[in-house]
Design a protein around this motif. Structure first.
Motif, PDB file in Angstrom:
ATOM      1  N   LEU A   1       0.839  -1.190   0.000  1.00 52.01           N
ATOM      2  CA  LEU A   1       0.000   0.000   0.000  1.00 52.01           C
ATOM      3  C   LEU A   1       0.878   1.244   0.000  1.00 52.01           C
ATOM      4  O   LEU A   1       1.940   1.260   0.630  1.00 52.01           O
ATOM      5  CB  LEU A   1      -0.900   0.001   1.239  1.00 52.01           C
ATOM      6  N   ASP A   2       0.438   2.288  -0.676  1.00 49.52           N
ATOM      7  CA  ASP A   2       1.096   3.596  -0.650  1.00 49.52           C
ATOM      8  C   ASP A   2       0.121   4.609  -0.068  1.00 49.52           C
ATOM      9  O   ASP A   2      -1.057   4.614  -0.436  1.00 49.52           O
ATOM     10  CB  ASP A   2       1.470   4.059  -2.065  1.00 49.52           C
ATOM     11  N   PHE A   3       0.632   5.469   0.801  1.00 56.17           N
ATOM     12  CA  PHE A   3      -0.178   6.523   1.400  1.00 56.17           C
ATOM     13  C   PHE A   3       0.514   7.863   1.208  1.00 56.17           C
ATOM     14  O   PHE A   3       1.728   7.972   1.372  1.00 56.17           O
ATOM     15  CB  PHE A   3      -0.359   6.286   2.909  1.00 56.17           C
ATOM     16  N   ALA A   4      -0.264   8.897   0.879  1.00 58.97           N
ATOM     17  CA  ALA A   4       0.243  10.269   0.800  1.00 58.97           C
ATOM     18  C   ALA A   4       0.013  10.926   2.150  1.00 58.97           C
ATOM     19  O   ALA A   4      -1.066  10.785   2.734  1.00 58.97           O
ATOM     20  CB  ALA A   4      -0.487  11.047  -0.291  1.00 58.97           C
ATOM     21  N   VAL A   5       1.011  11.626   2.652  1.00 61.23           N
ATOM     22  CA  VAL A   5       0.918  12.259   3.972  1.00 61.23           C
ATOM     23  C   VAL A   5       1.353  13.723   3.880  1.00 61.23           C
ATOM     24  O   VAL A   5       2.202  14.078   3.071  1.00 61.23           O
ATOM     25  CB  VAL A   5       1.772  11.510   5.018  1.00 61.23           C
ATOM     26  N   ALA A   6       0.763  14.543   4.721  1.00 65.97           N
ATOM     27  CA  ALA A   6       1.090  15.975   4.715  1.00 65.97           C
ATOM     28  C   ALA A   6       2.490  16.243   5.261  1.00 65.97           C
ATOM     29  O   ALA A   6       3.201  17.116   4.763  1.00 65.97           O
ATOM     30  CB  ALA A   6       0.052  16.746   5.523  1.00 65.97           C
ATOM     31  N   ASP A   7       2.892  15.509   6.291  1.00 61.93           N
ATOM     32  CA  ASP A   7       4.186  15.719   6.939  1.00 61.93           C
ATOM     33  C   ASP A   7       4.853  14.352   7.075  1.00 61.93           C
ATOM     34  O   ASP A   7       4.491  13.565   7.971  1.00 61.93           O
ATOM     35  CB  ASP A   7       3.978  16.376   8.300  1.00 61.93           C
ATOM     36  N   LEU A   8       5.800  14.060   6.211  1.00 56.91           N
ATOM     37  CA  LEU A   8       6.417  12.744   6.150  1.00 56.91           C
ATOM     38  C   LEU A   8       7.088  12.359   7.465  1.00 56.91           C
ATOM     39  O   LEU A   8       6.862  11.267   7.990  1.00 56.91           O
ATOM     40  CB  LEU A   8       7.413  12.689   4.990  1.00 56.91           C
ATOM     41  N   ASP A   9       7.904  13.244   8.023  1.00 60.48           N
ATOM     42  CA  ASP A   9       8.615  12.920   9.264  1.00 60.48           C
ATOM     43  C   ASP A   9       7.650  12.648  10.414  1.00 60.48           C
ATOM     44  O   ASP A   9       7.835  11.711  11.185  1.00 60.48           O
ATOM     45  CB  ASP A   9       9.584  14.042   9.645  1.00 60.48           C
ATOM     46  N   ARG A  10       6.619  13.467  10.519  1.00 52.84           N
ATOM     47  CA  ARG A  10       5.640  13.275  11.590  1.00 52.84           C
ATOM     48  C   ARG A  10       4.873  11.970  11.402  1.00 52.84           C
ATOM     49  O   ARG A  10       4.633  11.235  12.356  1.00 52.84           O
ATOM     50  CB  ARG A  10       4.674  14.451  11.644  1.00 52.84           C
ATOM     51  N   ALA A  11       4.465  11.667  10.169  1.00 44.71           N
ATOM     52  CA  ALA A  11       3.731  10.433   9.897  1.00 44.71           C
ATOM     53  C   ALA A  11       4.579   9.212  10.248  1.00 44.71           C
ATOM     54  O   ALA A  11       4.083   8.264  10.859  1.00 44.71           O
ATOM     55  CB  ALA A  11       3.287  10.395   8.445  1.00 44.71           C
ATOM     56  N   VAL A  12       5.849   9.236   9.876  1.00 41.25           N
ATOM     57  CA  VAL A  12       6.740   8.121  10.211  1.00 41.25           C
ATOM     58  C   VAL A  12       6.818   7.957  11.722  1.00 41.25           C
ATOM     59  O   VAL A  12       6.648   6.851  12.249  1.00 41.25           O
ATOM     60  CB  VAL A  12       8.140   8.316   9.587  1.00 41.25           C
ATOM     61  N   ALA A  13       7.034   9.034  12.439  1.00 38.76           N
ATOM     62  CA  ALA A  13       7.129   8.962  13.900  1.00 38.76           C
ATOM     63  C   ALA A  13       5.835   8.440  14.519  1.00 38.76           C
ATOM     64  O   ALA A  13       5.861   7.585  15.415  1.00 38.76           O
ATOM     65  CB  ALA A  13       7.481  10.339  14.470  1.00 38.76           C
TER      66      ALA A  13
ATOM     67  N   LEU B   1       5.101   5.593   2.525  1.00 46.18           N
ATOM     68  CA  LEU B   1       4.585   6.941   2.783  1.00 46.18           C
ATOM     69  C   LEU B   1       5.337   7.899   1.880  1.00 46.18           C
ATOM     70  O   LEU B   1       6.563   7.829   1.766  1.00 46.18           O
ATOM     71  CB  LEU B   1       4.842   7.345   4.231  1.00 46.18           C
ATOM     72  N   ALA B   2       4.592   8.797   1.252  1.00 43.25           N
ATOM     73  CA  ALA B   2       5.207   9.809   0.394  1.00 43.25           C
ATOM     74  C   ALA B   2       4.539  11.142   0.701  1.00 43.25           C
ATOM     75  O   ALA B   2       3.368  11.174   1.104  1.00 43.25           O
ATOM     76  CB  ALA B   2       5.014   9.456  -1.069  1.00 43.25           C
TER      77      ALA B   2
END
Length: 123
Positions: A73-85, A117-118
């Motif tokens: 699965l691929d997800f688009a996120v507004a803030d990559l670093d925050r989403a990873v954390a 995540l991108a």
């Protein structure tokens, strides 16, 4: 030949559908619509495909970066670093092999399925 009209659900084979659905529910904010010992589903909203989780006896986690992957699965996120954390706190892991050259990040869900995540397109 008849054309496919609309993708309705993407299923993830797993050992524990309830646990894995809970992880993705927290990660996405999607609504849990069904949950049994053998199946769980999340609704992404009108017109969007659902995400289903199906128990598979003797399920074995895919091995990243090679072997056993059939899709991810691929997800688009507004803030990559925050989403990873945030996802790491929810139980995801970050494998050492990261082929995205900082354009995207590969994580593994609690059962070892890879997902990416991108950054969301902000145009």
């Amino acid at each position: 030949m008849s054309a496919l009209t609309r993708l309705t659900t993407v299923f993830v084979d797993c050992a524990d559908p309830i646990k894995l659905a809970a992880f993705y529910q927290h990660a996405t904010g999607w609504q849990l619509t069904d949950s049994t010992e053998d199946f769980a589903a999340l609704d992404a909203g009108p017109g969007r495909p659902a995400l289903g989780f199906a128990r598979v006896p003797d399920h074995r986690a895919p091995q990243w970066p090679d072997g056993g992957r059939r899709l991810h699965l691929d997800f688009a996120v507004a803030d990559l670093d925050r989403a990873v954390a945030d996802l790491l706190r929810l139980g995801a892991t970050k494998p050492a092999f990261q082929p995205g050259a900082h354009a995207w990040v590969v994580l593994l869900d609690p059962e070892g399925h890879p997902f990416c995540l991108a950054p969301a397109d902000t145009d």
